[in-house]
Design a protein around this motif. Structure first.
Motif, short mmCIF file in Angstrom:
data_model
loop_
_atom_site.label_atom_id
_atom_site.label_comp_id
_atom_site.label_asym_id
_atom_site.label_seq_id
_atom_site.Cartn_x
_atom_site.Cartn_y
_atom_site.Cartn_z
N HIS A 223 18.20 30.02 -17.84
CA HIS A 223 17.76 31.17 -18.64
C HIS A 223 16.69 30.76 -19.66
CE1 HIS A 223 20.94 33.88 -17.13
NE2 HIS A 223 21.68 32.79 -17.09
N ASP A 224 16.11 29.57 -19.48
CA ASP A 224 15.06 29.06 -20.38
C ASP A 224 15.55 28.91 -21.81
OD1 ASP A 224 13.13 28.90 -18.34
OD2 ASP A 224 12.63 31.03 -18.58
N ALA A 225 16.84 28.65 -21.98
CA ALA A 225 17.41 28.39 -23.31
C ALA A 225 17.51 26.88 -23.52
CB ALA A 225 18.78 29.03 -23.43
N LEU A 226 17.49 26.48 -24.77
CA LEU A 226 17.69 25.07 -25.12
C LEU A 226 19.16 24.84 -25.45
CD1 LEU A 226 14.64 24.31 -27.48
CD2 LEU A 226 14.76 24.33 -24.99
N ILE A 227 19.62 23.62 -25.20
CA ILE A 227 21.00 23.27 -25.54
C ILE A 227 21.02 22.19 -26.61
CG2 ILE A 227 21.15 21.67 -23.58
CD1 ILE A 227 24.19 22.33 -23.50
N VAL A 228 21.79 22.44 -27.66
CA VAL A 228 21.97 21.52 -28.77
C VAL A 228 23.42 21.04 -28.73
CG1 VAL A 228 21.82 21.19 -31.27
CG2 VAL A 228 20.30 22.84 -30.12
N VAL A 229 23.64 19.74 -28.65
CA VAL A 229 24.98 19.19 -28.46
C VAL A 229 25.41 18.40 -29.70
CG1 VAL A 229 26.46 17.77 -27.01
CG2 VAL A 229 24.54 19.02 -25.99
N ASP A 230 26.60 18.73 -30.18
CA ASP A 230 27.25 17.97 -31.24
C ASP A 230 28.01 16.83 -30.57
OD1 ASP A 230 28.93 16.90 -33.15
OD2 ASP A 230 29.85 18.80 -33.75
N GLY A 231 27.49 15.62 -30.73
CA GLY A 231 28.10 14.46 -30.08
C GLY A 231 28.89 13.57 -31.02
N ALA A 232 29.29 14.11 -32.18
CA ALA A 232 29.98 13.28 -33.17
C ALA A 232 31.25 12.66 -32.64
CB ALA A 232 30.28 14.12 -34.42
N GLN A 233 31.97 13.40 -31.75
CA GLN A 233 33.24 12.90 -31.23
C GLN A 233 33.13 12.36 -29.80
OE1 GLN A 233 35.78 12.59 -33.17
NE2 GLN A 233 35.12 13.84 -34.88
N SER A 234 31.92 12.26 -29.29
CA SER A 234 31.76 11.76 -27.93
C SER A 234 31.08 10.40 -27.88
CB SER A 234 30.97 12.76 -27.08
OG SER A 234 29.78 13.15 -27.73
N VAL A 235 29.96 10.25 -28.57
CA VAL A 235 29.22 8.98 -28.52
C VAL A 235 30.07 7.78 -28.91
CG1 VAL A 235 27.28 7.71 -29.53
CG2 VAL A 235 26.96 10.07 -28.79
N PRO A 236 30.98 7.89 -29.89
CA PRO A 236 31.80 6.72 -30.23
C PRO A 236 32.82 6.35 -29.16
CG PRO A 236 31.73 8.29 -32.05
CD PRO A 236 31.19 8.99 -30.84
N HIS A 237 33.11 7.27 -28.23
CA HIS A 237 34.28 7.11 -27.39
C HIS A 237 34.00 7.08 -25.90
CE1 HIS A 237 36.57 7.82 -31.04
NE2 HIS A 237 35.83 8.90 -31.25
N MET A 238 32.80 7.34 -25.47
CA MET A 238 32.49 7.36 -24.04
C MET A 238 31.01 7.07 -23.84
SD MET A 238 32.50 11.51 -23.40
CE MET A 238 34.17 11.68 -24.02
N LYS A 239 30.66 6.69 -22.64
CA LYS A 239 29.26 6.45 -22.32
C LYS A 239 28.52 7.78 -22.26
CE LYS A 239 25.61 4.12 -21.17
NZ LYS A 239 24.93 3.31 -22.21
N VAL A 240 27.44 7.88 -23.02
CA VAL A 240 26.63 9.10 -23.06
C VAL A 240 25.22 8.77 -22.62
CG1 VAL A 240 25.59 10.84 -24.57
CG2 VAL A 240 28.00 10.24 -24.84
N ASP A 241 24.71 9.52 -21.66
CA ASP A 241 23.34 9.37 -21.17
C ASP A 241 22.64 10.71 -21.35
OD1 ASP A 241 20.98 9.28 -19.62
OD2 ASP A 241 21.83 7.76 -18.29
N VAL A 242 21.84 10.84 -22.39
CA VAL A 242 21.26 12.14 -22.72
C VAL A 242 20.28 12.61 -21.65
CG1 VAL A 242 21.61 11.93 -25.21
CG2 VAL A 242 19.50 11.00 -24.18
N ALA A 243 19.61 11.68 -20.99
CA ALA A 243 18.68 12.08 -19.94
C ALA A 243 19.44 12.64 -18.75
CB ALA A 243 17.82 10.89 -19.51
#
Length: 406
Positions: free
Chosen positions: A191-211
């Motif tokens: 829908h041509d919308a942007l997504i903004v993610v709150d990663g405060a509780q994820s980056v410390p605890h799991m592998k995150v690949d933003v790409a």
């Protein structure tokens, strides 16, 4: 994972609180700091303390190399394409506000939609409330399931062609719900919308690949991932960061200043006005090295195992309600019938066990749960099943004590 060897890296854990060995179960609020991080901060202040970018002297060059080296380290850690996409901030709150003020307020207009969820931390809700008020955009909520999850079908039915921003937490700080960010991002982009993610509780605890997730913005804090307080990261796709306006103006972020007009530096520095958080970035670098040496997959598996064990132990306590889905990240949020969570936390603290009690900066979610507050035990790489046994014993005593009182 050698948990005992890991625990030995955290000097704060080797103490007694109220005459009992400390059991720290509040890492979702802030994690403890290992020796490599403490030593990195001390080393910077003892040997390399200087401002960055501005000086040509040796200390300035060393500090600049360390600061920009930390940016490179963050880029690799989260899978960003370029250091231009890594902005150092004060934390998750500042990062999300930077997007809300620097992007949303400049592009949204009446008739546009911002889609959020009721499980959001206030830091990923209030900025969007304010952006909606400022621009005339509409705030919409994705309906939640009874177990505290949200289906992709609910996102599909809520996001429309009028949606310009989808703001969602990767992991709920209350329920432990892990949202499918990659799939949500795909729906938003349809829908041509942007997504903004709150990663405060994820980056410390799991592998995150933003790409790989294909998110447009991703925010997280250093202090929840063994790093110092006061340092965070805003990741943004270069194309969107270039279109954004700075939200702080002054030294460091400028290119040319005239009497009536000024221009800004290129990315990422145009968003880092003033003396940056140099020591914090260096400490964050050390924290990432520490976490990756252990392994993010191993950390995630350990925490999920602890969360499953905690659910089993706490379900044995009559009158105790656990909130959230069965499959969750490393935390358990609960209440004991007839006992205020603050009282529960006070009894636990008297026995050396630290948990969080309150609304957890998620008042709309508390309303959805039909409760004013909850207690929360959150786990990290240094916690053990013995810690959870201590928690369960303390909860049983709290229940007995308040049962006798009332």
């Amino acid at each position: 994972m050698d948990i005992q060897a890991i625990r030995e890296q955290f000097p704060i854990l080797d103490q007694e609180v109220n005459g009992h060995p400390l059991v720290y179960l509040d890492s979702a609020a802030t994690s403890q700091k290992p020796l490599p991080v403490i030593e990195a901060l001390e080393s910077y202040y003892r040997q390399n303390n200087s401002n960055v970018h501005r000086g040509v002297h040796t200390l300035g060059s060393r500090a600049t190399d360390q600061y920009e080296g930390a940016r490179e380290r963050v880029k690799d850690f989260i899978g960003a394409r370029s250091t231009e996409e890594v902005i150092f901030t004060r934390g998750t709150t500042t990062a999300i506000n930077t997007v809300a003020y620097g992007y949303a307020r400049h592009v949204l207009q009446e008739g546009d939609e911002i889609v959020v969820t009721e499980m959001e931390h206030h830091s990923n809700l209030i900025p969007w409330q304010q952006a909606a008020k400022y621009t005339g955009a509409t705030l919409k909520y994705v309906p939640m399931e009874e177990d505290g999850t949200i289906t992709l079908e609910s996102f599909r039915s809520t996001i429309t062609n009028a949606t310009k921003i989808v703001a969602v937490t990767h992991v709920s700080n209350v329920l432990g719900t892990v949202n499918p960010i990659k799939e949500i991002a795909a729906i938003a982009h349809e829908h041509d919308a942007l997504i903004v993610v709150d990663g405060a509780q994820s980056v410390p605890h799991m592998k995150v690949d933003v790409a790989n997730l294909d998110c447009d913005f991703y925010a997280f804090s250093g202090h929840k991932m063994c790093g110092p307080t006061g340092i965070g990261v805003l990741y943004g796709k270069k194309e969107w960061l270039e279109k954004m306006e700075p939200v702080e103006f002054g030294g460091e972020m400028i290119d040319f200043v005239g009497l009536y007009e000024s221009t800004w530096k290129d990315l990422p520095w145009k968003f880092e006005g003033g003396t940056p958080i140099i020591a914090g970035a260096i400490g964050l670098h050390a924290a990432i090295d520490f976490l990756e040496e252990i392994g993010m997959d191993q950390i995630e598996a350990h925490e999920r195992d602890l969360a499953a064990y905690a659910q089993t132990k706490l379900k044995e306590i009559d009158g105790l309600t656990i909130y959230g889905p069965k499959q969750r990240s490393g935390l358990v949020t609960f209440n004991i019938d007839g006992v205020h969570p603050h009282d529960t936390a006070t009894v636990l603290d008297a026995e050396g066990t630290a948990v969080r009690a309150g609304h957890h900066c998620a008042q709309p979610l508390m309303k959805w749960l039909d409760t004013a507050a909850t207690a929360r035990a959150s786990f990290y790489l240094y916690n053990t099943k013995e810690d959870i046994d201590r928690l369960a014993e303390g909860l049983n005593r709290a229940k007995e004590y308040f049962g006798d009182v009332f």
